[in-house]
Design a protein around this motif. Sequence first.
Motif, PDB file in Angstrom:
ATOM      1  N   ARG A 257       0.841  -1.200   0.000  1.00  0.00           N
ATOM      2  CA  ARG A 257       0.000   0.000   0.000  1.00  0.00           C
ATOM      3  C   ARG A 257       0.873   1.246   0.000  1.00  0.00           C
ATOM      4  O   ARG A 257       1.797   1.355   0.811  1.00  0.00           O
ATOM      5  CB  ARG A 257      -0.932   0.024   1.210  1.00  0.00           C
ATOM      6  CG  ARG A 257      -1.819   1.272   1.264  1.00  0.00           C
ATOM      7  CD  ARG A 257      -2.678   1.299   2.514  1.00  0.00           C
ATOM      8  NE  ARG A 257      -3.453   2.524   2.610  1.00  0.00           N
ATOM      9  CZ  ARG A 257      -4.646   2.696   2.051  1.00  0.00           C
ATOM     10  NH1 ARG A 257      -5.201   1.722   1.363  1.00  0.00           N
ATOM     11  NH2 ARG A 257      -5.286   3.842   2.175  1.00  0.00           N
ATOM     12  N   ILE A 258       0.579   2.163  -0.899  1.00  0.00           N
ATOM     13  CA  ILE A 258       1.294   3.439  -0.953  1.00  0.00           C
ATOM     14  C   ILE A 258       0.666   4.387   0.046  1.00  0.00           C
ATOM     15  O   ILE A 258      -0.548   4.595   0.040  1.00  0.00           O
ATOM     16  CB  ILE A 258       1.244   4.031  -2.373  1.00  0.00           C
ATOM     17  CG1 ILE A 258       1.977   3.114  -3.350  1.00  0.00           C
ATOM     18  CG2 ILE A 258       1.865   5.422  -2.397  1.00  0.00           C
ATOM     19  CD1 ILE A 258       1.921   3.578  -4.787  1.00  0.00           C
ATOM     20  N   GLY A 259       1.475   4.965   0.921  1.00  0.00           N
ATOM     21  CA  GLY A 259       0.966   5.855   1.953  1.00  0.00           C
ATOM     22  C   GLY A 259       0.590   7.228   1.417  1.00  0.00           C
ATOM     23  O   GLY A 259       0.909   7.595   0.276  1.00  0.00           O
ATOM     24  N   LEU A 260      -0.080   8.001   2.261  1.00  0.00           N
ATOM     25  CA  LEU A 260      -0.562   9.321   1.851  1.00  0.00           C
ATOM     26  C   LEU A 260       0.579  10.292   1.592  1.00  0.00           C
ATOM     27  O   LEU A 260       0.452  11.198   0.762  1.00  0.00           O
ATOM     28  CB  LEU A 260      -1.505   9.884   2.922  1.00  0.00           C
ATOM     29  CG  LEU A 260      -2.779   9.065   3.182  1.00  0.00           C
ATOM     30  CD1 LEU A 260      -3.675   9.781   4.182  1.00  0.00           C
ATOM     31  CD2 LEU A 260      -3.534   8.810   1.894  1.00  0.00           C
ATOM     32  N   PHE A 261       1.706  10.124   2.287  1.00  0.00           N
ATOM     33  CA  PHE A 261       2.860  10.981   2.009  1.00  0.00           C
ATOM     34  C   PHE A 261       3.310  10.812   0.560  1.00  0.00           C
ATOM     35  O   PHE A 261       3.602  11.801  -0.126  1.00  0.00           O
ATOM     36  CB  PHE A 261       4.019  10.658   2.965  1.00  0.00           C
ATOM     37  CG  PHE A 261       4.074  11.551   4.169  1.00  0.00           C
ATOM     38  CD1 PHE A 261       4.616  12.819   4.083  1.00  0.00           C
ATOM     39  CD2 PHE A 261       3.573  11.132   5.384  1.00  0.00           C
ATOM     40  CE1 PHE A 261       4.667  13.648   5.189  1.00  0.00           C
ATOM     41  CE2 PHE A 261       3.608  11.948   6.505  1.00  0.00           C
ATOM     42  CZ  PHE A 261       4.158  13.212   6.413  1.00  0.00           C
ATOM     43  N   GLN A 262       3.374   9.564   0.084  1.00  0.00           N
ATOM     44  CA  GLN A 262       3.770   9.331  -1.300  1.00  0.00           C
ATOM     45  C   GLN A 262       2.697   9.810  -2.269  1.00  0.00           C
ATOM     46  O   GLN A 262       3.008  10.352  -3.334  1.00  0.00           O
ATOM     47  CB  GLN A 262       4.050   7.842  -1.527  1.00  0.00           C
ATOM     48  CG  GLN A 262       5.420   7.388  -1.043  1.00  0.00           C
ATOM     49  CD  GLN A 262       5.663   5.924  -1.345  1.00  0.00           C
ATOM     50  OE1 GLN A 262       5.393   5.063  -0.518  1.00  0.00           O
ATOM     51  NE2 GLN A 262       6.182   5.641  -2.510  1.00  0.00           N
ATOM     52  N   GLN A 263       1.430   9.609  -1.920  1.00  0.00           N
ATOM     53  CA  GLN A 263       0.351  10.068  -2.788  1.00  0.00           C
ATOM     54  C   GLN A 263       0.362  11.583  -2.935  1.00  0.00           C
ATOM     55  O   GLN A 263      -0.033  12.114  -3.974  1.00  0.00           O
ATOM     56  CB  GLN A 263      -0.996   9.606  -2.237  1.00  0.00           C
ATOM     57  CG  GLN A 263      -1.201   8.100  -2.259  1.00  0.00           C
ATOM     58  CD  GLN A 263      -2.556   7.701  -1.685  1.00  0.00           C
ATOM     59  OE1 GLN A 263      -3.545   8.385  -1.879  1.00  0.00           O
ATOM     60  NE2 GLN A 263      -2.587   6.581  -0.983  1.00  0.00           N
ATOM     61  N   ALA A 264       0.825  12.279  -1.901  1.00  0.00           N
ATOM     62  CA  ALA A 264       0.850  13.746  -1.934  1.00  0.00           C
ATOM     63  C   ALA A 264       2.160  14.295  -2.479  1.00  0.00           C
ATOM     64  O   ALA A 264       2.356  15.517  -2.477  1.00  0.00           O
ATOM     65  CB  ALA A 264       0.607  14.297  -0.529  1.00  0.00           C
ATOM     66  N   ASP A 265       3.051  13.448  -2.950  1.00  0.00           N
ATOM     67  CA  ASP A 265       4.371  13.892  -3.408  1.00  0.00           C
ATOM     68  C   ASP A 265       4.240  15.018  -4.435  1.00  0.00           C
ATOM     69  O   ASP A 265       3.530  14.890  -5.432  1.00  0.00           O
ATOM     70  CB  ASP A 265       5.131  12.712  -4.014  1.00  0.00           C
ATOM     71  CG  ASP A 265       6.598  13.032  -4.240  1.00  0.00           C
ATOM     72  OD1 ASP A 265       7.103  13.980  -3.604  1.00  0.00           O
ATOM     73  OD2 ASP A 265       7.242  12.333  -5.050  1.00  0.00           O
ATOM     74  N   GLY A 266       4.926  16.115  -4.181  1.00  0.00           N
ATOM     75  CA  GLY A 266       4.842  17.279  -5.048  1.00  0.00           C
ATOM     76  C   GLY A 266       3.718  18.223  -4.681  1.00  0.00           C
ATOM     77  O   GLY A 266       3.681  19.363  -5.159  1.00  0.00           O
ATOM     78  N   GLY A 267       2.791  17.773  -3.841  1.00  0.00           N
ATOM     79  CA  GLY A 267       1.631  18.580  -3.479  1.00  0.00           C
ATOM     80  C   GLY A 267       1.581  18.883  -1.996  1.00  0.00           C
ATOM     81  O   GLY A 267       2.608  19.154  -1.362  1.00  0.00           O
ATOM     82  N   THR A 268       0.367  18.809  -1.444  1.00  0.00           N
ATOM     83  CA  THR A 268       0.132  19.212  -0.052  1.00  0.00           C
ATOM     84  C   THR A 268      -0.565  18.095   0.700  1.00  0.00           C
ATOM     85  O   THR A 268      -1.490  17.476   0.181  1.00  0.00           O
ATOM     86  CB  THR A 268      -0.740  20.479  -0.005  1.00  0.00           C
ATOM     87  OG1 THR A 268      -0.102  21.521  -0.745  1.00  0.00           O
ATOM     88  CG2 THR A 268      -0.963  20.943   1.429  1.00  0.00           C
ATOM     89  N   LEU A 269      -0.119  17.853   1.938  1.00  0.00           N
ATOM     90  CA  LEU A 269      -0.763  16.891   2.827  1.00  0.00           C
ATOM     91  C   LEU A 269      -1.381  17.663   3.987  1.00  0.00           C
ATOM     92  O   LEU A 269      -0.682  18.378   4.718  1.00  0.00           O
ATOM     93  CB  LEU A 269       0.257  15.873   3.343  1.00  0.00           C
ATOM     94  CG  LEU A 269      -0.263  14.822   4.333  1.00  0.00           C
ATOM     95  CD1 LEU A 269      -1.355  13.965   3.684  1.00  0.00           C
ATOM     96  CD2 LEU A 269       0.872  13.929   4.818  1.00  0.00           C
ATOM     97  N   PHE A 270      -2.693  17.525   4.148  1.00  0.00           N
ATOM     98  CA  PHE A 270      -3.416  18.219   5.218  1.00  0.00           C
ATOM     99  C   PHE A 270      -3.710  17.238   6.339  1.00  0.00           C
ATOM    100  O   PHE A 270      -4.432  16.253   6.142  1.00  0.00           O
ATOM    101  CB  PHE A 270      -4.712  18.807   4.668  1.00  0.00           C
ATOM    102  CG  PHE A 270      -5.580  19.452   5.715  1.00  0.00           C
ATOM    103  CD1 PHE A 270      -5.091  20.473   6.506  1.00  0.00           C
ATOM    104  CD2 PHE A 270      -6.895  19.037   5.899  1.00  0.00           C
ATOM    105  CE1 PHE A 270      -5.885  21.081   7.469  1.00  0.00           C
ATOM    106  CE2 PHE A 270      -7.703  19.630   6.861  1.00  0.00           C
ATOM    107  CZ  PHE A 270      -7.197  20.653   7.650  1.00  0.00           C
ATOM    108  N   LEU A 271      -3.153  17.497   7.522  1.00  0.00           N
ATOM    109  CA  LEU A 271      -3.334  16.638   8.686  1.00  0.00           C
ATOM    110  C   LEU A 271      -4.296  17.327   9.647  1.00  0.00           C
ATOM    111  O   LEU A 271      -3.902  18.214  10.425  1.00  0.00           O
ATOM    112  CB  LEU A 271      -1.991  16.368   9.369  1.00  0.00           C
ATOM    113  CG  LEU A 271      -0.935  15.673   8.497  1.00  0.00           C
ATOM    114  CD1 LEU A 271       0.371  15.520   9.278  1.00  0.00           C
ATOM    115  CD2 LEU A 271      -1.429  14.320   8.008  1.00  0.00           C
TER     116      LEU A 271
END
Length: 494
Positions: A257-271
Amino acid sequence: MNAPVLRRLPAVLVIDDELRSQEALRRTLEEDFEVFCASSADEGWEILEMEEATAGIRVVLCDQRMPGTTGVQFLKEVRQRWPDMVRIILSGYTDAEDIITGVNEAGIWQYLLKPWQPEQLLLTLQRASEVWRLQQENQRLSLDLRTAEPTLRRRVEHKQEKARSAFGLAGLVRAPGSPLDPVCALIARIAPYDLSVMVTGESGTGKEMVARAIHYESSRADKPFITENCGAVPDTLLESELFGYKRGAFTGAVDDRIGLFQQADGGTLFLDEIGETSPAFQVKLLRALQEGEFRPLGSNKVVSVDVRVIAATNRDLEEDVRTGRFREDLYYRLATIPVHVPPLRERPMDLPLLAARLLEQSCATLGKRVRGFAEATLARLAAYPWPGNVRELQNEILRLVALADDELLGPELLSPRLLQGPATVAQASDEWTDGLSGNLRERMDQLERRVLLAAMQRHHGNKSRAANELGLSRVGLRAKLARHGLADDGKADE
C-alpha cells in the motif's frame, strides 16, 4: 426494405506446398475466416500484393519447410513490408535453431507443430486475429491522443482554473470588513512559500477550506491535495495510512500500500486534528518531517518525498505543549505560520453570503430548485449563535432544502433549536434559574456551577478557552471547577 449489410470475415493467408494440407486448413478455418491459399512463397507474395486481398489479411500461416524459401525467411520479408500482420509458423519439425531464428528475425507470434488439432488451430487463429485488431486500435488511439493533445491540455488547464476559483481565496466567502479579511491577506502572502502552516479554530469553522486555499494559491496547485483526519483513526492505522506498508508487514497486509505521504508527493498533505495524536506517533511524524523521508512498514527501503504539510486542530496546542501532551519540537515544526479561523458567531456580516452559497450547493446536491430564504428565516439564522459553525449551518440548509415544498424557505422548516434560539431575556432567565433552591448565596453557587459546566461544554473541555471566555485565569478556573466537583468530569479534564 434495405439489403442486409454483409460483414467481411477477417482474412488469413495459408501457405503450404502440400495441397491436401491446404484443403484441410481451409475446411477448418473457412467458417470464421476468409481463407487465401498459396503453394509457395512467391505465390503467397503475389496474393499479399493484391490490394483488394491485403486490405483484409490479418494473419499469415506459413509452413516452415517449402521448396526454395523457408517459412521463416518468407515471414521475415513479410514483417518488413507489412509489420502489423500476425505471423505464425506451421512445421512438422522441432528444430530449436529454426524456432529461435523465427522469433528473433521474423517476429513469429506462434510456432505450431504438425499434426495440428482443429480446435487448437482455430483458437490460435482467432487469438491472432484479435491481436491484429488490438494493434490497429492502439495505433488509432495513439494518433487520436497526439491529435487531441492541445485540446486535452486546454481542458486540464480549464479544470485547474475552476479548482482554483472554487477552492482558492475566491472560495472563502466573506463580506467587506469580515474577520476573514486578515486571514485571507495572510494566506495570499504565505501561500507561495513552502512553509508549514498550523490552522487553528473551533470545529466546523472551515479549517480544511483554509488549507485548500493555501494549496490552490501556491505553486503546488496542479499537484495532489491529500487529507487525513488524525483523530479518526488509531495510531497504528494512522502510521500505515501515512507511510504505507509492504505485504506481510502485519496481519491483514495482503498487498503493498502506498501511503498518503507518497500520494501527496509534489503537493500538499493536510493533517486535520493533529492534536489528537499520541506522543509516540508524534515522534515518527517529526522524523519524517525533519528528514523528508521515511520507511513504509515492513520495508527496508527509504522513500523520499517533497510534500508541504498543513496541520489543523481545535485544541490549544500551546497549552498541550506546556503539559507535555504534545511535543514541543513537533509543534514548532508544524506551526511555522499559525493561521486562526474565527468562529461563525464572530462573522455575522458573512452569514447572508455564506447561506446563499451553501443554498446553491445544497440545491445541486439534492437536485431541488429553491429561490431563496424568507426574511423571517434569515432573521432566525442571523440570531442563532451557531456553536457548530459553518458545518452546522451547512447541515441546517441541507435540511431546509430537503423539506422544502416551495421555492422560498420559510422559518417553519427550521430545526427546533433554531426556532427556540432567539429566546427573550425572561425566557433565558427562566431556563437558567429553573430548579435553583436555597438562599441567595446557595442559588448563586448553583448558577455558577451551571455557567462553568456550559462553558466547558462549549469549548469541548478546553480550559484555556473557557477561562478566557469567563475572564478567569487557568488556575482560577481549575479552582472553581474543583470547588463545584467538576474537576473530575470527563470533559473538564480533556
